[in-house]
Design a protein around this motif. Structure first.
Motif, PDB file in Angstrom:
ATOM      1  N   SER A  44       0.824  -1.206   0.000  1.00 46.91           N
ATOM      2  CA  SER A  44       0.000   0.000   0.000  1.00 46.91           C
ATOM      3  C   SER A  44       0.863   1.263   0.000  1.00 46.91           C
ATOM      4  O   SER A  44       0.574   2.226  -0.717  1.00 46.91           O
ATOM      5  CB  SER A  44      -0.932  -0.022   1.209  1.00 46.91           C
ATOM      6  OG  SER A  44      -1.789   1.085   1.182  1.00 46.91           O
ATOM      7  N   GLN A  47       2.248   1.675  -3.429  1.00 48.19           N
ATOM      8  CA  GLN A  47       1.216   2.103  -4.373  1.00 48.19           C
ATOM      9  C   GLN A  47       0.920   3.594  -4.201  1.00 48.19           C
ATOM     10  O   GLN A  47       0.728   4.315  -5.170  1.00 48.19           O
ATOM     11  CB  GLN A  47      -0.055   1.288  -4.172  1.00 48.19           C
ATOM     12  CG  GLN A  47      -1.112   1.595  -5.210  1.00 48.19           C
ATOM     13  CD  GLN A  47      -2.315   0.691  -5.071  1.00 48.19           C
ATOM     14  OE1 GLN A  47      -2.923   0.637  -4.004  1.00 48.19           O
ATOM     15  NE2 GLN A  47      -2.646  -0.016  -6.125  1.00 48.19           N
ATOM     16  N   ALA A 102       0.331  -4.987  -7.394  1.00 47.30           N
ATOM     17  CA  ALA A 102      -0.850  -4.107  -7.347  1.00 47.30           C
ATOM     18  C   ALA A 102      -2.126  -4.938  -7.449  1.00 47.30           C
ATOM     19  O   ALA A 102      -3.112  -4.670  -6.755  1.00 47.30           O
ATOM     20  CB  ALA A 102      -0.785  -3.076  -8.468  1.00 47.30           C
ATOM     21  N   GLN A 106      -5.044  -5.239  -4.641  1.00 49.66           N
ATOM     22  CA  GLN A 106      -6.447  -4.985  -4.961  1.00 49.66           C
ATOM     23  C   GLN A 106      -7.311  -6.190  -4.620  1.00 49.66           C
ATOM     24  O   GLN A 106      -8.414  -6.043  -4.094  1.00 49.66           O
ATOM     25  CB  GLN A 106      -6.619  -4.604  -6.435  1.00 49.66           C
ATOM     26  CG  GLN A 106      -8.030  -4.186  -6.775  1.00 49.66           C
ATOM     27  CD  GLN A 106      -8.498  -2.995  -5.946  1.00 49.66           C
ATOM     28  OE1 GLN A 106      -7.840  -1.961  -5.884  1.00 49.66           O
ATOM     29  NE2 GLN A 106      -9.647  -3.136  -5.280  1.00 49.66           N
ATOM     30  N   ASP A 107      -6.806  -7.381  -4.892  1.00 50.77           N
ATOM     31  CA  ASP A 107      -7.541  -8.602  -4.565  1.00 50.77           C
ATOM     32  C   ASP A 107      -7.764  -8.701  -3.057  1.00 50.77           C
ATOM     33  O   ASP A 107      -8.857  -9.035  -2.603  1.00 50.77           O
ATOM     34  CB  ASP A 107      -6.790  -9.829  -5.086  1.00 50.77           C
ATOM     35  CG  ASP A 107      -7.555 -11.113  -4.835  1.00 50.77           C
ATOM     36  OD1 ASP A 107      -8.731 -11.206  -5.256  1.00 50.77           O
ATOM     37  OD2 ASP A 107      -6.984 -12.035  -4.212  1.00 50.77           O
ATOM     38  N   ARG A 109      -7.813  -6.204  -0.902  1.00 46.06           N
ATOM     39  CA  ARG A 109      -8.790  -5.170  -0.526  1.00 46.06           C
ATOM     40  C   ARG A 109     -10.210  -5.603  -0.896  1.00 46.06           C
ATOM     41  O   ARG A 109     -11.154  -5.363  -0.134  1.00 46.06           O
ATOM     42  CB  ARG A 109      -8.436  -3.840  -1.183  1.00 46.06           C
ATOM     43  CG  ARG A 109      -7.214  -3.198  -0.575  1.00 46.06           C
ATOM     44  CD  ARG A 109      -6.828  -1.928  -1.290  1.00 46.06           C
ATOM     45  NE  ARG A 109      -5.727  -1.279  -0.600  1.00 46.06           N
ATOM     46  CZ  ARG A 109      -4.990  -0.324  -1.152  1.00 46.06           C
ATOM     47  NH1 ARG A 109      -5.243   0.097  -2.373  1.00 46.06           N
ATOM     48  NH2 ARG A 109      -4.002   0.221  -0.463  1.00 46.06           N
ATOM     49  N   ASP A 110     -10.355  -6.240  -2.050  1.00 45.78           N
ATOM     50  CA  ASP A 110     -11.671  -6.747  -2.454  1.00 45.78           C
ATOM     51  C   ASP A 110     -12.164  -7.813  -1.486  1.00 45.78           C
ATOM     52  O   ASP A 110     -13.350  -7.853  -1.141  1.00 45.78           O
ATOM     53  CB  ASP A 110     -11.624  -7.304  -3.879  1.00 45.78           C
ATOM     54  CG  ASP A 110     -11.432  -6.229  -4.947  1.00 45.78           C
ATOM     55  OD1 ASP A 110     -11.621  -5.025  -4.638  1.00 45.78           O
ATOM     56  OD2 ASP A 110     -11.073  -6.602  -6.081  1.00 45.78           O
TER      57      ASP A 110
END
Length: 157
Positions: A44, A47, A102, A106-107, A109-110
């Motif tokens: 994070s 990113q 990345a 994202q996965d 976080r999903d």
């Protein structure tokens, strides 16, 4: 515009930080992720802030430099980060997020949000709007703080 009650603001911000940490821990537990929170924090940071040297990354991720060295080694093996030559110092390396890293972030976080949706599915539109507003306020203050910190580091103050 009237000034806020600083005691109330202090208490509310403290409660918000505690609730946020509890929510994150709960979501992580529900997803069953075996990755260390330091992995997600590190990805994070990269990113958000972009490539940086290992020592700076360790400081921003709030781990020791030896811990970050091990973490980066594992993340490079996973192809979630890459080492790139530092343009300012040929002897040094910067760590950067890869597209694969990345996507993994994202996965994750999903997965976190999917785990939380059932707990919040009964919120009213007004409550969701209040949460959205809170996120915007916090985001803008964190962005301001990050920019101010970067400016201080650049000027050496």
């Amino acid at each position: 515009m009237p000034q806020p009650d600083l005691h109330d603001l202090h208490e509310t911000l403290g409660d918000l930080v505690v609730a946020s940490h509890r929510l994150t821990r709960l979501a992580a537990r529900v997803t069953g992720s075996t990755e260390s929170p330091a992995v997600w924090r590190t990805l994070s940071v990269l990113q958000t802030a972009g490539a940086m040297r290992l020592g700076e990354l360790a400081a921003q991720s709030r781990v020791s430099q030896p811990t970050m060295t091990k973490l980066v080694r594992n993340l490079v093996e996973s192809e979630w980060v890459k080492r790139i030559a530092d343009t300012d110092d040929a002897r040094a390396w910067q760590i950067d997020l890869t597209p694969k890293g990345a996507a993994a972030l994202q996965d994750w976080r999903d997965q976190l949000t999917a785990a939380l949706v059932p707990m919040f599915a009964d919120l009213t539109e007004d409550e969701i709007a209040a949460m959205r507003s809170t996120v915007r306020i916090i985001g803008s203050r964190v962005d301001l703080s990050t920019a101010a910190s970067a400016a201080l580091m650049t000027t050496g103050s």
